[in-house]
Design an enzyme around this catalytic site. Structure first.
Site, PDB file in Angstrom:
ATOM      1  N   TYR A  25       0.843  -1.198   0.000  1.00 55.12           N
ATOM      2  CA  TYR A  25       0.000   0.000   0.000  1.00 55.12           C
ATOM      3  C   TYR A  25       0.877   1.246   0.000  1.00 55.12           C
ATOM      4  CZ  TYR A  25      -4.305   2.640   0.875  1.00 55.12           C
ATOM      5  OH  TYR A  25      -5.385   3.474   0.752  1.00 55.12           O
ATOM      6  N   GLY A  26       1.887   1.221  -0.856  1.00 55.71           N
ATOM      7  CA  GLY A  26       2.741   2.379  -1.020  1.00 55.71           C
ATOM      8  C   GLY A  26       2.204   3.274  -2.113  1.00 55.71           C
ATOM      9  N   SER A  51       2.129  -3.450   9.836  1.00 57.72           N
ATOM     10  CA  SER A  51       2.428  -2.400   8.868  1.00 57.72           C
ATOM     11  C   SER A  51       1.732  -1.096   9.253  1.00 57.72           C
ATOM     12  CB  SER A  51       1.970  -2.819   7.469  1.00 57.72           C
ATOM     13  OG  SER A  51       2.004  -1.713   6.589  1.00 57.72           O
ATOM     14  N   SER A  53       0.823   0.999   7.258  1.00 65.80           N
ATOM     15  CA  SER A  53      -0.151   1.297   6.205  1.00 65.80           C
ATOM     16  C   SER A  53      -1.507   0.644   6.458  1.00 65.80           C
ATOM     17  CB  SER A  53       0.383   0.813   4.851  1.00 65.80           C
ATOM     18  OG  SER A  53       1.571   1.478   4.502  1.00 65.80           O
ATOM     19  N   HIS A 108       6.140  -3.700 -12.551  1.00 62.17           N
ATOM     20  CA  HIS A 108       7.513  -3.515 -13.040  1.00 62.17           C
ATOM     21  C   HIS A 108       8.078  -4.903 -13.260  1.00 62.17           C
ATOM     22  CE1 HIS A 108      11.451  -1.999 -13.765  1.00 62.17           C
ATOM     23  NE2 HIS A 108      11.927  -2.159 -12.541  1.00 62.17           N
ATOM     24  N   GLY A 134       2.109   6.984  -8.151  1.00 63.27           N
ATOM     25  CA  GLY A 134       0.814   6.547  -7.668  1.00 63.27           C
ATOM     26  C   GLY A 134      -0.161   7.661  -7.358  1.00 63.27           C
ATOM     27  N   GLU A 195      15.904   5.716 -15.723  1.00 63.11           N
ATOM     28  CA  GLU A 195      16.156   6.194 -14.367  1.00 63.11           C
ATOM     29  C   GLU A 195      17.626   6.529 -14.143  1.00 63.11           C
ATOM     30  OE1 GLU A 195      12.684   3.430 -12.234  1.00 63.11           O
ATOM     31  OE2 GLU A 195      14.793   2.847 -12.144  1.00 63.11           O
TER      32      GLU A 195
END
Length: 341
Positions: A25-26, A51, A53, A108, A134, A195
């Site tokens: 949940y980032g 967590s 989160s 990814h 996000g 990146e």
């Protein structure tokens, strides 16, 4: 020609009957989970016990369980943890609960490309990768828009993996902007290259070197900051909106002439050769191996480099100047928790 998909190409019914688990949940995790929920998908969030989160996700109206329980309940698992955490969590808490007919999704391709995760046969393995952070994926969805995404299939056990990936992309709003078909290899290699060479590594090194050159020559650090960092947003915004040629049309002819004649001296053949070396390290797995080993040995070099960057003069001067310009950060929420749970 590349294959692009939009909402008209997606069959939302393919995900309507699925039980989806979003693991983490980032930055991406919160956006995927909330967008899926708002699209009517049966979604739960899987987090480690304890967590920070957990309460955030529940307060947002999501059902939260442990990672193992989420994977057991679901028949489509989207893994949105940091790259270097995924293999361990997958082996211990996700893989034991996946069976024939289930689907394993990523945003990814790192762990599939470098084979740190090897899903069993009989499982669909696909990628839905929004090309934006996000908070933007979430905000544009709530506004009726979307962020473009890449989709790819690594294993098509059901014969329907691409259509399912497209349905997932539609449910998080990506088909409103356009979805590009790619491969796990292409997404991973180009993402890491971008990146390292341009978006993060190349840009921050260029800004820092330019700042240092001006300061060492006796110019005020504040002036150097404005020229080498602050004004960068103006140029990038022009390029984002109008391309390189559009940006050049909008700047002075003096600036454009300097761009055209001096830019190639900065990005010289030696720099291009180094870019090719960086790409080779990505493609042959050297970078992935180095990064995984860095995590396994305590992140000493990573933390040393990070601290050196944080304490550099350009950061100190920038913090002082930005404090005098509160309008810069007005309305922008800082994303603090990107750990994925």
């Amino acid at each position: 020609m590349p294959t692009l998909y939009y909402a008209k190409d997606a069959d939302r019914s393919l995900i309507a009957d699925r039980k989806v688990a979003v693991i983490g949940y980032g930055s991406q995790g919160h956006a995927h989970a909330l967008n899926l929920l708002d699209s009517g998908v049966d979604v739960r969030v899987g987090l480690r016990e304890g967590s920070k989160s957990w309460a955030k996700a529940e307060a947002a109206g999501l059902r939260v369980t442990t990672i193992s329980q989420a994977a057991e309940e679901a028949d489509l698992v989207m893994v949105l943890l940091p790259d270097t955490d995924q293999a361990r969590v997958y082996d211990e808490q996700i893989a034991p609960h996946l069976g024939e007919g289930d689907a394993l999704f990523f945003a990814h391709g790192f762990n599939i490309r470098f084979q740190t995760i090897s899903p069993a046969s009989g499982i669909d393995v696909a990628m839905v990768a929004p090309k934006g952070p996000g908070h933007l994926v979430r905000r544009t969805y709530t506004e009726g828009g979307g962020v473009p995404a890449l989709i790819a299939v690594a294993a098509d056990a059901s014969g329907n993996a691409m259509a399912l990936a497209l349905a997932y992309a539609d449910a998080i709003g990506a088909t409103r902007a356009g979805v590009l078909e790619t491969t796990f290899d292409e997404e991973t290699e180009t993402d890491l290259f971008g990146e390292q060479v341009v978006l993060c590594g190349g840009l921050t090194a260029l800004v820092t070197a330019g700042f240092e050159t001006l300061v060492e020559a006796g110019y005020q650090p504040e002036s150097a900051y404005f020229e080498c960092l602050h004004e960068l947003k103006l140029i990038v915004d022009l390029m984002y909106e109008q391309g390189i040629s559009g940006m050049r049309f909008s700047i002075s002819t003096t600036a454009e002439y300097g761009d055209l004649t001096r830019g190639p001296r900065i990005i010289s053949e030696g720099v291009r050769a180094e870019m090719k070396k960086v790409l080779a390290e990505i493609r042959d797995g050297s970078f992935a191996k180095e990064w995984i080993e860095e995590n396994e040995t305590g992140l000493k070099r990573y933390n040393e480099l990070r601290e050196a960057g944080r304490t550099h003069q350009v950061e100190q001067i920038g913090a002082e100047l930005r404090s005098m310009m509160p309008f810069i950060s007005a309305g922008h929420e800082r994303i603090e928790d990107v750990s994925g749970g």
